[in-house]
Motif scaffolding. Structure first.
Motif, PDB file in Angstrom:
ATOM      1  N   ASP A   1      51.290  -1.472  -8.652  1.00  0.00           N
ATOM      2  CA  ASP A   1      52.482  -2.241  -8.978  1.00  0.00           C
ATOM      3  C   ASP A   1      53.015  -1.917 -10.369  1.00  0.00           C
ATOM      4  OD1 ASP A   1      52.545  -3.479  -6.516  1.00  0.00           O
ATOM      5  OD2 ASP A   1      51.274  -5.136  -7.156  1.00  0.00           O
ATOM      6  N   ARG A   2      52.651  -0.755 -10.896  1.00  0.00           N
ATOM      7  CA  ARG A   2      53.088  -0.349 -12.244  1.00  0.00           C
ATOM      8  C   ARG A   2      53.967   0.891 -12.156  1.00  0.00           C
ATOM      9  NH1 ARG A   2      51.548   3.049 -16.506  1.00  0.00           N
ATOM     10  NH2 ARG A   2      51.659   2.087 -18.554  1.00  0.00           N
ATOM     11  N   LEU A   3      55.167   0.794 -12.758  1.00  0.00           N
ATOM     12  CA  LEU A   3      56.064   1.938 -12.890  1.00  0.00           C
ATOM     13  C   LEU A   3      56.024   2.421 -14.325  1.00  0.00           C
ATOM     14  CD1 LEU A   3      59.328   0.652 -11.146  1.00  0.00           C
ATOM     15  CD2 LEU A   3      57.373   1.797 -10.099  1.00  0.00           C
ATOM     16  N   ASP A   4      56.085   3.728 -14.513  1.00  0.00           N
ATOM     17  CA  ASP A   4      56.153   4.333 -15.841  1.00  0.00           C
ATOM     18  C   ASP A   4      57.213   5.417 -15.762  1.00  0.00           C
ATOM     19  OD1 ASP A   4      55.759   5.809 -18.214  1.00  0.00           O
ATOM     20  OD2 ASP A   4      53.612   5.351 -18.217  1.00  0.00           O
ATOM     21  N   PHE A   5      58.334   5.231 -16.479  1.00  0.00           N
ATOM     22  CA  PHE A   5      59.415   6.198 -16.348  1.00  0.00           C
ATOM     23  C   PHE A   5      60.180   6.395 -17.655  1.00  0.00           C
ATOM     24  CE2 PHE A   5      61.200   2.142 -14.792  1.00  0.00           C
ATOM     25  CZ  PHE A   5      62.331   2.015 -15.590  1.00  0.00           C
ATOM     26  N   ARG A   6      60.917   7.499 -17.692  1.00  0.00           N
ATOM     27  CA  ARG A   6      61.855   7.805 -18.765  1.00  0.00           C
ATOM     28  C   ARG A   6      63.267   7.643 -18.210  1.00  0.00           C
ATOM     29  NH1 ARG A   6      57.528   8.548 -21.072  1.00  0.00           N
ATOM     30  NH2 ARG A   6      57.199   9.367 -23.139  1.00  0.00           N
ATOM     31  N   TYR A   7      64.194   7.248 -19.083  1.00  0.00           N
ATOM     32  CA  TYR A   7      65.581   7.091 -18.672  1.00  0.00           C
ATOM     33  C   TYR A   7      66.505   7.749 -19.678  1.00  0.00           C
ATOM     34  CZ  TYR A   7      65.157   3.193 -21.984  1.00  0.00           C
ATOM     35  OH  TYR A   7      64.894   2.434 -23.093  1.00  0.00           O
TER      36      TYR A   7
ATOM     37  N   GLU B   1      61.872   6.165  -3.822  1.00  0.00           N
ATOM     38  CA  GLU B   1      60.427   6.257  -4.072  1.00  0.00           C
ATOM     39  C   GLU B   1      59.778   7.099  -2.995  1.00  0.00           C
ATOM     40  OE1 GLU B   1      56.458   3.433  -4.402  1.00  0.00           O
ATOM     41  OE2 GLU B   1      58.428   2.488  -4.370  1.00  0.00           O
ATOM     42  N   ARG B   2      58.888   7.992  -3.416  1.00  0.00           N
ATOM     43  CA  ARG B   2      58.187   8.845  -2.467  1.00  0.00           C
ATOM     44  C   ARG B   2      56.905   9.369  -3.097  1.00  0.00           C
ATOM     45  NH1 ARG B   2      62.430  11.384  -1.242  1.00  0.00           N
ATOM     46  NH2 ARG B   2      63.057   9.818   0.254  1.00  0.00           N
ATOM     47  N   ASP B   3      55.774   9.155  -2.439  1.00  0.00           N
ATOM     48  CA  ASP B   3      54.488   9.737  -2.842  1.00  0.00           C
ATOM     49  C   ASP B   3      54.156   9.500  -4.308  1.00  0.00           C
ATOM     50  OD1 ASP B   3      54.184  10.775  -0.234  1.00  0.00           O
ATOM     51  OD2 ASP B   3      55.344  12.558  -0.770  1.00  0.00           O
ATOM     52  N   GLY B   4      54.346   8.266  -4.780  1.00  0.00           N
ATOM     53  CA  GLY B   4      53.998   7.928  -6.152  1.00  0.00           C
ATOM     54  C   GLY B   4      55.045   8.303  -7.183  1.00  0.00           C
TER      55      GLY B   4
ATOM     56  N   VAL C   1      58.008   0.756 -19.000  1.00  0.00           N
ATOM     57  CA  VAL C   1      56.893   0.431 -18.118  1.00  0.00           C
ATOM     58  C   VAL C   1      57.259  -0.884 -17.433  1.00  0.00           C
ATOM     59  CG1 VAL C   1      54.459  -0.186 -17.992  1.00  0.00           C
ATOM     60  CG2 VAL C   1      55.201   1.608 -19.572  1.00  0.00           C
ATOM     61  N   SER C   2      57.160  -0.910 -16.111  1.00  0.00           N
ATOM     62  CA  SER C   2      57.561  -2.088 -15.339  1.00  0.00           C
ATOM     63  C   SER C   2      56.448  -2.532 -14.410  1.00  0.00           C
ATOM     64  CB  SER C   2      58.793  -1.773 -14.483  1.00  0.00           C
ATOM     65  OG  SER C   2      59.870  -1.370 -15.270  1.00  0.00           O
ATOM     66  N   THR C   3      56.411  -3.823 -14.155  1.00  0.00           N
ATOM     67  CA  THR C   3      55.512  -4.389 -13.161  1.00  0.00           C
ATOM     68  C   THR C   3      56.345  -4.825 -11.965  1.00  0.00           C
ATOM     69  OG1 THR C   3      54.010  -5.177 -14.876  1.00  0.00           O
ATOM     70  CG2 THR C   3      53.793  -6.178 -12.698  1.00  0.00           C
ATOM     71  N   VAL C   4      55.960  -4.349 -10.786  1.00  0.00           N
ATOM     72  CA  VAL C   4      56.678  -4.660  -9.549  1.00  0.00           C
ATOM     73  C   VAL C   4      56.038  -5.893  -8.917  1.00  0.00           C
ATOM     74  CG1 VAL C   4      57.390  -3.781  -7.288  1.00  0.00           C
ATOM     75  CG2 VAL C   4      57.023  -2.176  -9.194  1.00  0.00           C
ATOM     76  N   SER C   5      56.882  -6.855  -8.549  1.00  0.00           N
ATOM     77  CA  SER C   5      56.376  -8.026  -7.834  1.00  0.00           C
ATOM     78  C   SER C   5      57.381  -8.415  -6.756  1.00  0.00           C
ATOM     79  CB  SER C   5      56.133  -9.198  -8.794  1.00  0.00           C
ATOM     80  OG  SER C   5      57.329  -9.588  -9.424  1.00  0.00           O
ATOM     81  N   GLU C   6      56.971  -9.345  -5.915  1.00  0.00           N
ATOM     82  CA  GLU C   6      57.846  -9.808  -4.846  1.00  0.00           C
ATOM     83  C   GLU C   6      58.162 -11.272  -5.087  1.00  0.00           C
ATOM     84  OE1 GLU C   6      57.526 -10.019  -0.061  1.00  0.00           O
ATOM     85  OE2 GLU C   6      57.114  -8.064  -0.991  1.00  0.00           O
TER      86      GLU C   6
ATOM     87  N   HIS D   1      70.172   7.900 -15.368  1.00  0.00           N
ATOM     88  CA  HIS D   1      69.133   8.370 -14.451  1.00  0.00           C
ATOM     89  C   HIS D   1      67.773   7.993 -15.017  1.00  0.00           C
ATOM     90  CE1 HIS D   1      71.928  10.794 -12.102  1.00  0.00           C
ATOM     91  NE2 HIS D   1      72.492  11.084 -13.247  1.00  0.00           N
ATOM     92  N   LEU D   2      66.875   7.672 -14.118  1.00  0.00           N
ATOM     93  CA  LEU D   2      65.493   7.455 -14.529  1.00  0.00           C
ATOM     94  C   LEU D   2      64.580   8.204 -13.576  1.00  0.00           C
ATOM     95  CD1 LEU D   2      63.846   5.209 -12.580  1.00  0.00           C
ATOM     96  CD2 LEU D   2      65.456   3.687 -13.691  1.00  0.00           C
ATOM     97  N   VAL D   3      63.421   8.608 -14.092  1.00  0.00           N
ATOM     98  CA  VAL D   3      62.443   9.322 -13.271  1.00  0.00           C
ATOM     99  C   VAL D   3      61.052   9.013 -13.807  1.00  0.00           C
ATOM    100  CG1 VAL D   3      62.596  11.459 -14.620  1.00  0.00           C
ATOM    101  CG2 VAL D   3      61.807  11.550 -12.253  1.00  0.00           C
ATOM    102  N   GLY D   4      60.115   8.797 -12.878  1.00  0.00           N
ATOM    103  CA  GLY D   4      58.761   8.497 -13.303  1.00  0.00           C
ATOM    104  C   GLY D   4      57.806   8.370 -12.138  1.00  0.00           C
TER     105      GLY D   4
END
Length: 115
Positions: A57-63, A31-34, A78-83, A49-52
């Motif tokens: 806390d929201r990821l949006d990517f293609r795989y 991860e770097r700069d969004g 689309v993913s939600t990041v949590s701890e 591979h995935l990129v997005g």
């Protein structure tokens, strides 16, 4: 916002349908700069591979992935990041195939560096 995904390894907590990502699949995130990207393999996936992007806390990517049977497939997630309470990262994912029929949800969590 949950901590950075950079340098983390994640794995699904449950198997999906045959020929897809499963508990033996390992994701190596950067991860770097969004921007987010990852390489993954294991189980029925020879190489993926995935990129997005990440916004909060929201990821949006293609795989895209190559499977052990020689077929390829691609999709959108689309993913939600949590701890988690123990400090590990968790992704709650909603995905859909773009190269074939199907959609669903999955959960991946941070693991120790795979052997």
């Amino acid at each position: 916002m949950a901590r950075s995904l950079d340098g983390l390894f994640l794995a699904p907590v449950a198997d999906q349908a045959p020929g897809q990502v499963g508990t033996r699949t390992r994701f190596a995130y950067q991860e770097r700069d969004g921007r987010v990207w990852a390489a993954y393999e294991g189980g029925d996936v020879v190489q993926g591979h995935l990129v997005g992007t990440r916004s909060g806390d929201r990821l949006d990517f293609r795989y895209v992935q190559l499977k052990t049977d020689g077929s390829t497939s691609s999709g959108h997630c689309v993913s939600t990041v949590s701890e988690l309470p123990d400090g590990r990262v968790r992704l709650d994912e909603t995905w859909e195939w773009e190269s074939q029929e199907g959609s669903g949800t999955s959960v991946v969590e941070e693991i120790a560096v795979p052997a």
